[in-house]
Every structure is written in structure tokens, then in C-alpha cells.
Design a protein around this motif. Sequence first.
Motif, PDB file in Angstrom:
ATOM      1  N   ILE A 134       0.873  -1.175   0.000  1.00 45.94           N
ATOM      2  CA  ILE A 134       0.000   0.000   0.000  1.00 45.94           C
ATOM      3  C   ILE A 134       0.912   1.227   0.000  1.00 45.94           C
ATOM      4  N   GLY A 135       0.958   1.922  -1.150  1.00 46.48           N
ATOM      5  CA  GLY A 135       1.761   3.135  -1.260  1.00 46.48           C
ATOM      6  C   GLY A 135       0.930   4.354  -0.915  1.00 46.48           C
ATOM      7  N   ILE A 136       1.532   5.282  -0.196  1.00 43.24           N
ATOM      8  CA  ILE A 136       0.848   6.516   0.194  1.00 43.24           C
ATOM      9  C   ILE A 136       1.302   7.617  -0.754  1.00 43.24           C
ATOM     10  N   SER A 137       0.367   8.119  -1.573  1.00 44.85           N
ATOM     11  CA  SER A 137       0.707   9.166  -2.550  1.00 44.85           C
ATOM     12  C   SER A 137       0.738  10.525  -1.865  1.00 44.85           C
ATOM     13  N   ASP A 138       1.613  11.367  -2.401  1.00 44.76           N
ATOM     14  CA  ASP A 138       1.861  12.664  -1.776  1.00 44.76           C
ATOM     15  C   ASP A 138       0.803  13.681  -2.198  1.00 44.76           C
ATOM     16  N   ILE A 139       0.480  14.557  -1.285  1.00 44.67           N
ATOM     17  CA  ILE A 139      -0.303  15.757  -1.582  1.00 44.67           C
ATOM     18  C   ILE A 139       0.485  16.949  -1.036  1.00 44.67           C
ATOM     19  N   ASN A 140       0.146  18.110  -1.547  1.00 51.16           N
ATOM     20  CA  ASN A 140       0.890  19.311  -1.167  1.00 51.16           C
ATOM     21  C   ASN A 140       0.405  19.818   0.186  1.00 51.16           C
TER      22      ASN A 140
ATOM     23  N   ILE B 206      15.997  40.576   1.755  1.00 47.06           N
ATOM     24  CA  ILE B 206      14.906  39.708   2.226  1.00 47.06           C
ATOM     25  C   ILE B 206      14.549  38.770   1.079  1.00 47.06           C
ATOM     26  N   ILE B 207      14.737  37.458   1.304  1.00 50.96           N
ATOM     27  CA  ILE B 207      14.570  36.451   0.245  1.00 50.96           C
ATOM     28  C   ILE B 207      13.399  35.551   0.619  1.00 50.96           C
ATOM     29  N   LEU B 208      12.562  35.267  -0.395  1.00 47.58           N
ATOM     30  CA  LEU B 208      11.376  34.430  -0.210  1.00 47.58           C
ATOM     31  C   LEU B 208      11.622  33.048  -0.819  1.00 47.58           C
ATOM     32  N   GLY B 209      11.245  31.986  -0.068  1.00 45.69           N
ATOM     33  CA  GLY B 209      11.220  30.615  -0.600  1.00 45.69           C
ATOM     34  C   GLY B 209       9.795  30.262  -0.984  1.00 45.69           C
ATOM     35  N   ASN B 210       9.522  30.111  -2.286  1.00 44.04           N
ATOM     36  CA  ASN B 210       8.164  29.955  -2.792  1.00 44.04           C
ATOM     37  C   ASN B 210       7.898  28.502  -3.166  1.00 44.04           C
ATOM     38  N   GLY B 211       6.766  27.964  -2.665  1.00 43.89           N
ATOM     39  CA  GLY B 211       6.302  26.633  -3.025  1.00 43.89           C
ATOM     40  C   GLY B 211       4.901  26.708  -3.575  1.00 43.89           C
ATOM     41  N   PRO B 212       4.461  25.717  -4.384  1.00 45.41           N
ATOM     42  CA  PRO B 212       3.126  25.777  -4.991  1.00 45.41           C
ATOM     43  C   PRO B 212       2.043  25.754  -3.925  1.00 45.41           C
TER      44      PRO B 212
END
Length: 898
Positions: free
Chosen positions: A255-261, A344-350
Amino acid sequence: HLLLFLLFVGPFNCFASYSRATELFYSLNEGLPAGVLIGSLARDLRLPTAGGQNLASLQPPLSFTLASHGLGGQYVQLDNRSGELHTSAVEIDREALCVESSGATIFGASAAVSSSSPSPESCLLLLDVLVLPQEYFRLVKVKIAIRDVNDNEPRFPVSHIRLLVPENAPVNTRLAIEHPALDPDVGTNGVQTYRLRDNYGVFTLDVEENENGERTPYLIVMGALDRETQDEYVTVIVAEDGGTPPLVGSATLTIGISDINDNCPQFNDSQLNVTLYGNSSLGTHVATVHAVDMDLGSNAQITYSYSQKVPQPSRDLFHLNESTGAITLSTKVDGDTPRLHRLIILGNGPGCIPAVITVLVTIIKVMMRPPEVVPRFIANEVEGVVYLKELEPINTPVAFFTIKDPDEKYKVSCYLDGDGPFRLSPYKPYNNEYLLETTKPLDFETQQLYEISVVAWNSEGFHVKKVVKIQVLDDNDNSPVFSEQLIELSIEENNVPNAFLTKLHATDADSGERGQVSYFLGPDAPSYFALDKTTGVLTVSTQLDREEKEKYRYTVKAVDSGFPPRESIATVTITVLDKNDNSPRFINKDFSFFVPENFPGFGEIGVISVTDADAGQNGWVALSVLNGSDIFVIDTGKGVLRAKVSLDREQQSSYVLWIEAVDGGDPALSSTAKITILLLDINDNPPLVLFPQSNMSYLLVLPSTLPGSPITEVYAVDKDTGMNAVIAYSIIGRRGPRPESFRIDPKTGNITLEESLMQNDYGLYRLLVKVSDHGYPEPLHSTVMVNLFVNDTVSNESYIESLLRKEPDISVEEKQPQISIEPTHKKMESASCMPTLVALSIISLGSIALVTGMGIYICLRKGKKHHRADENLEVQIPLNGRINLHMLEKKPVEISNI
């Protein structure tokens, strides 16, 4: 063809009015052996012959014939006369015959006739049977329903089932498992339930049945899932049917657990402080920011950007790489450039709120030029990385470094910063030249990468650092190492072929191909052991027999793939464990023991030797007597056979026993042996006189009896055997007028007259005969009195009987009879007397007148004294001693007269 058809069909049309087609239904289980009765057509059709008449007596007799020998005919046997239908030698397999779910052909195991049609799920075997002759003609449609038995376990179509579940799946989410188990059996014998061996507390199974009766397992989520905590669950799905007992099948379920954001980027630090010299060149690396997203794939993609709060001059001065987060100097620093910059630097993710980090860059104003460090590499260098082989000798040169001051105003010095087996020393006789070299051999297995710095500084305290990376190259300097040098294994004998023994494991500290290990058997390994070159799995291809060989010891090699290859050796010892596969074995199948009779009770008759090739308890043997246990016993431990009582050969001369040997295995094995006990005779029985039957009997002997004539005999038997039963006869006591006139044959017991009887020889003769055997160590004997009455007639029997009742005094002559010598001696004696007899005859013929006169005279005197002589007969014979006749007789005899 039409003519033949009409000829064949015509007769049937003639009696179609009173014949009819009939259907019979039977059922039975699949897989029955040959000869099982399915049904009797004659009885079930209620034919007239089934009412008690003998079918064979009908004229013409009934006959039953299969109309065709198709597929169904090979599974049944039809008796043409009785109409009984039995299963044939071809076993019925319902799953092989009935590939359709309904309306197929199959077998059952009952002899009962069913009047109703079988269910749609039945598997039928259809037969057409013709009943002849015409008077009883019927076309019988026989339908045999084959009942299913639970002879097939559920099987999954694949051995490994994979299922993907989103990590945000809510509780009670149902997911169908696309590969349900298959079971060729039907009904309750098919698949009924599914279960998981390990549900991890978050999963369970449910089964749904559609309108066609197919059961599909569903995976149900029972708890919260988090891919970042555990991304995979491996368990076993088990399918179970409803048979008795139930059968199961299984497959691996992943049973594989698929990723969500469900995770956003994060910086480890909130602020980073950096110092930059004002004379730095364009492209100088300032800093690198790095954020982490726990998700996978596109959900974990991070881009970096400046916040809108960062002023444009700072953006123009420092370039930010959107992908890597690297900050580099993009324009020249001049006198108007601000000395402090807040980036000031931003790390952006979806779909995420950006992570924030602040980089403070302080620019130091420089009034002089820094020292210069110019490297010249001796070792192989690629893109700033120096490559050195391990095991290079000490003092291997790495690079030259030239240290100089661009302004040529200040003194410049340098030193080596960092850990490692390196040193930086001035290279004489040149100034400002330094040599970087090794101080000891490098070891790839200890450390593969070194990062050192050559630091130069001037008298004003200005520092410049040149970083050098040294990569150590691996060499094949390590041999494989077994986890155990002595590998001790054990396996039960009679193992299956290609049985698994162990998996060898050796490690090699070298890298790449040099660390790849292959496994080989040593030259001393038997040919029936196999070692997989790649996996190290050790197997044995044949059955091992502990009784043939209990211990195996050989070497195995682990060889790496370097050049030249290196190897190491380990020793494998295999102990073959015993199984109870050998029955006890007697040294002989037939034992014979010779035992003297009257052997004392519980004396040792003999030892029964038995061995068992097995070991331990399997080789322990217990002996027991199968027959004759009331007389004989056997010592289980020592195998000594004994008799409880003394044995008498005269009662039974031999015994045949069966001894059973049973080992201590489970289950126990046994064997038997035949024991023959032959009793050796002991001289424990004296001869038994059968004739004469009494010491009181007598025999009349006529005076005219010729010399050499047999008078009577003494007959005796001996219950013993051999020499113990060889009987010799002798006269040990005599009484009578001329007792030496009679002789007894020592072999036969015949008593003969030795000399002619004269007138004065009349009277009673009593001969004491000794009957002796030739037993060892001491012969036994009996005595009997032989009474002979010499006279013409017996005129007064009572008088003779009175004489016999008186106990005589007889002189006993103790002389052993010589059976083998006596006859020869007698012949010699007879031969020596012959001339004397002839001479006496001539003299008697010449003197006949004198003899006649003397005879008359003697007769007259005898006549006067006859009565007196008879009365005093017992005292007229002198005796040398007295003997008790009753003491000499070993057996009582019956008193009777002859």
C-alpha cells in the motif's frame, strides 16, 4: 444409405407405442475412485426384471448399452447385463470438465436417484443408454450431477499487489483491490473471506458480492495517513474459502501513500550574516540560501525571489539564482556603494505562503590590494578538485603555490588550514614558493575527500584564502571479509533437493567494482553443494544421509572484482541431523542357540545383536518377545535371552521365537528376527525296560533247544537322544543249575542258549540283566530279572510262582558291556570251540553204550532227589554278595506272568 436407415429405424417404430424415453438423475462427488456405484438402471427404471427375477434367466436377456462413447463414456462403466453404472478408472475433476459456470459436465458421489432437475450451477455428465431387446426398449437419458468438493485453494492472479492511497484519504475510504483471488471450486467451497495479516492499525478489509456472486475485496482506511511519516505499508492479503477444512491463498499487498501538497518550504535560519570585501571581483559568491519542502515531486519544487521590500540598488548589486538560491556579486563595488545591504529572500512553493530569510551583507572598504595565491597543480586536477590515489607513497607532491603582494610593499606569509595528512613547506631556494605534499599514505576507506585551505596574509593583517579539494581515488587494497570465518550449519537428513542452507555474506571496503563480491566453493567442497555466485545462497542439490556421512567441512571463497582480484576464505561445517529413517537391523535374520536341557532358570541362553544406524533416541532399540513370553524374557538393554524356567528336552526339543526390535523414534520403526532354540540332550533318563514287563514273569525253555537258539529278549527304550540313548545289555547276576548256559547280546538284548542242556540242567534260571545307556558324564541304568524255566512242561505253576516270589541272592558281576567288541569276540569264541565239539562228538559216538548206562543211573538218582533239589534251589548256588533288586530298578515294572 436411406435403405439402411429405414431398416434400422423400422423395428423401433413398430413398438414405439409401448416404449418410452426416460430420464434418470444421479449425483456424486468429484474425485471418486474406480468402482463406486452410481446407480442401477434396471432397478431405477422399475423394469420387470428388477422385481426379484434373475436378469440372466430372462429370454431374451436384457442388455444395457451406451448409445455413444463420447466424453462422458470414459468416466463411467456400464454393466451390460445388470445395468449397474459405476465410476471408471478415469478420475472425475469437476474443475477440468466444467469450465462454464452453468450447464457444464461434472461428477458426484451418491447412488441415489433424484426426480428433480439439478440446479443451474450443477455440472452434468449426460449419457444416452439403450435398453434392449425390443420388448423392453427404452432410450434412457442419464444425467449425472457432479458435486464439488473443496480440492482447490484460492489463488491470486499475481503474487504482488500494489495499491496507491492518497495521504489525505479520509477515514472509511474504500478502495477496490483489482486482483481478487480465484478459486475453481463453487458455492461455499469458493472464496468467502479476505483478511490482512498486519493491518498496522489503519487498514481493514471488506468484501462485496455482486449479482453474479463474485466477491471483491475492498481496502478500508481506518486511520489518518501521513506520507512524510510513512510512505509505504507492506502486508499479506489472505483469501480463505468456505470448505471444511478451509483452504487459504495469499499474496503480498503493498500500500503506497501518494503525496499531496500538505507541506510548505521552510528555512532552517531566519537570518544570515555575510561580509564582503570592497575589492571583490565580479561573480564573487556571497552566500546561498536553502529551504526544505517535505513533499515530493512538483509539490516540493522551491523557487527563490527578492521581497518587494528589497531596494532596487541592492537587487542590482547582488544577483539571486531563482533555482539554487545562490547570491553573487553582479556589479563593481565603488565608493558610493552602501556598506550594509538587507536582502529579504522568499522561498516559494506551490500553493504555499513563502518562507522568509534575511541576508545581511556588510561591505568592508579595502585601501590595499590583497595578497595573491597562485596554485600550480602537480597531481591531476579537474575543476578545482585534485585526485590522488590511495596508497600513494609519503611525500607525494600535490601542488606548488606562489604567494606574492601585488603592491610589492608588504611581506606576505602563508600557512595551511584544515585537517589531513598534508603539509605546506617553503620550497628552497626560491622565495614565496611553497610545496603542498602528503605526510602519510591516504586511505579511501577512512576518508574520501579532504578540503584544505592555503591562507596568505600580509604584514597589515590582510588575509586571502585558497580552498583546495583533494579527492582520494579508491584502489583494490581490501580483501572481502566474511561476517563469520567459521560458518556452522545444520540440516535434517532426507532433505528436499536444492534445499536452502544459508546465505553467505562478505563485505569489501573498496568502492565500485573493486567492492563487488562473488562467491565460490572451495576445491574440497562436494559436487552436490551449490553456491550462487552473486547472492551467496548455499544450497544442496541432493538428499543427505546422516548414516552415510554426518559431517561436512569445506571452504568457500569471496572474490572481489578488482585487478588483480583479492579473495578471502571461510570454512563451512554442516552437521546432518538424524531422522528416524532406519529400522533396527539384526545381525542375522535367523538366530540359532543350542542349550543343554535342565539349563537353570534365568540363565543366559544367548545374546541377540541388533543395531540401528540412526543416532540418539532414534537409535535406541528395545527388544521384546512376540511369542513365548510366558517362558522366555529378553534383556532390552543387553539383548540377553533367558528362560524363566528350566527346559526339558523330553517335553519339547526346540522352540521358535520371534523377537521384535523397536527404536525410539517418532513414529517408531521396528523389525523382527527368528530365534530357534535347540535343546541339547542331557543324560537325565535311565533306560525304560518294556519287556519283560515284570520280574515275576518266566519263560519255559525246552531241554531240546539247540545251542545258539534265541530264547527271549530284553527290550528297553531311552527318552534321551544320541549316545545318551544308546543302550547296552549285560547280565550282572545269574542263578540256576548251569547259569552260564545263557548269553545276552549287548546290542539287541537277545538272550540265546550257549550250550546244550543236559538232564541235570533242568530247573529255574534267574538272570539279572542290566540295561545301561552310554550317557555322559555318567551312564544311567535299569535292571530286570529274566526268569527261564528249563523243563519239558510246566506241571505246577503255583510252585514256580512261589519260587519267583522269593527274593534271590545273586552274585553281581560289575562288568561294562562292550557293544562294539562283543560281537567280534563272540565270533572268535564260537570259532575256537568248533574243533572241540567235533572231537567230543566222535568220542561220544564211540562210547555210546557207556554213556547210556550212566544216563540211566543218573536219572534214577535224580528221580529220587528231584523234589528236594527244587526246594533247596536257592541255597545250592553260592553267592559272592547280596543285591537288592528293588534298588537296582530305576523304573517300577508291572507284575504279570507270561
